[in-house]
Write an enzyme that holds these catalytic residues in place. Sequence first.
Site, short mmCIF file in Angstrom:
data_model
loop_
_atom_site.label_atom_id
_atom_site.label_comp_id
_atom_site.label_asym_id
_atom_site.label_seq_id
_atom_site.Cartn_x
_atom_site.Cartn_y
_atom_site.Cartn_z
N GLU A 170 -26.19 -60.34 -10.31
CA GLU A 170 -27.38 -61.19 -10.45
C GLU A 170 -27.07 -62.26 -11.49
O GLU A 170 -26.49 -61.96 -12.54
CB GLU A 170 -28.61 -60.39 -10.93
CG GLU A 170 -29.12 -59.38 -9.94
CD GLU A 170 -30.48 -58.79 -10.35
OE1 GLU A 170 -31.17 -59.38 -11.20
OE2 GLU A 170 -30.82 -57.72 -9.82
N GLU A 201 -30.31 -51.85 -12.93
CA GLU A 201 -30.83 -52.15 -14.27
C GLU A 201 -31.57 -51.01 -14.99
O GLU A 201 -32.69 -51.22 -15.47
CB GLU A 201 -31.74 -53.39 -14.23
CG GLU A 201 -31.00 -54.65 -13.86
CD GLU A 201 -31.83 -55.93 -14.03
OE1 GLU A 201 -33.08 -55.85 -14.17
OE2 GLU A 201 -31.24 -57.02 -14.03
#
Length: 415
Positions: free
Chosen positions: A305, A199
């Site tokens: 995720e 991320e």
Amino acid sequence: MRALFGLSLLSVAFAIRPGFPYGSTKVRGVNLGGWLVLEPWITPSIFDNTGDPNIVDEWTFGERQPKEIAKATLTKHWDTFITEADFAAIKAAGLNHVRLPIGYWAFEVGPGEPYISGQLPYLSKAIQWATNQGLKLIIDLHGAPGSQNGYDNSGRRIPYPTWHTNNTNVQRTSNVIKTIANMVKDNTANVPIIEALNEPAGYFGPDVLAVTRQYWYDSFGNVRYPYGSSRQSDTVLMIHDAFQPLSYWNGVLTYPAYEGVAMDTHIYTIFNVTEVQMSQQEHINLVCSKRNSLATFNLWTIVGEWTPAMTDCAKYINGRGRGARYDGTHPDTSTRVGSCNGWSGSASTFSSSYKTFLRKFWEAQVSSYEQGQGWIQWTWKTEAGAAEEWSYKSGLANGWIPSDPANRIYPNVCG
Ligand SMILES: *[C@@H]1O[C@H](CO)[C@@H](O)[C@H](O)[C@H]1NC(C)=O
Ligand SMILES: *[C@@H]1O[C@H](CO)[C@@H](O)[C@H](O)[C@H]1NC(C)=O
């Protein structure tokens, strides 16, 4: 044409031999969140027990209390939160992958950085347990020097990430990837993938994206050539979309110039005001709408995720000391959708209609994400009574997740 290209990717003959048949067998897995990188919402008691409300991440955890106390708390947590019994339960639940987040500070800590290290023996145990249980382990570098996103789960909660602003930070991160690649280069059967960075916050703009893009190319070399020669490893490199549409990354690290590269994309539908206002059916429609882009992108695309949660009501999910958008207590908004009661915490407080929704939303996501190369839910477990709507383990125990992920009650939920 794009669909055809996607299909042809699945059957190309690579020179390397990945440790899992990516492209023909779907990834089904869980993240081991909150273990080797603390997150306040996964283990709120670890933060509450410090008695210091300014301890909000692993940086302040090491900074704002005596080192020996911090180290003792962490060691107890590392010893108990995840054990081989968890790996056995994950295998028994019909899953084939675990993704293990770890911070750079497990490998090296720079001057002035208060992080506490000691995680590497647990990484070794995790690899052994995955090996024993027949699970594939993905090593996911979740925190980089300077923080790549400013989230508490990068180790350091700060308003603006600084990883990309400083070449020393980036170089240190590449060195960590070289270390990991060297550790696992002859063990691709058990550790098939290294994710070079979780991320990076591309939404901060072109500076972050430019540094990230170059870092992905550098990581390919670091992961694929760990032998100090032209010999290639079989380790797959996973990159992350940096919160950009997949199409932003068209042509990056693609076959035939590059092979054995996977794309990680994260799908959450709870982190802005519009999303927390959506109806249950709108949550389902949104995740189902991802099918085509997942199916046609030209790297192996894994949703690394996601969650069946449909609110941001979990305590500390937006950071310790911050409330939820859902009930209007988040610092960014006073718009209130409703009370958070009954939407988070202990599964024993969840109504049967809520558990029915969790099952349906879970099935919508797995069927949508299996149009790509598969999925890895966030997260395997949470502290008892905390945020159990996020916990795969609680979902199994309470029936909103099937004990065999192929068993679907709503096979046509995405239409
Ligand atoms: C860059 O980051 C390193 C740590 O990774 C730090 O020592 C150095 O002071 C930073 N340089 C600048 C200009 O901020
Ligand atoms: C909020 O999320 C929705 C759905 O994912 C997205 O379309 C929208 O652009 C987001 N809004 C903001 C302000 O980020």
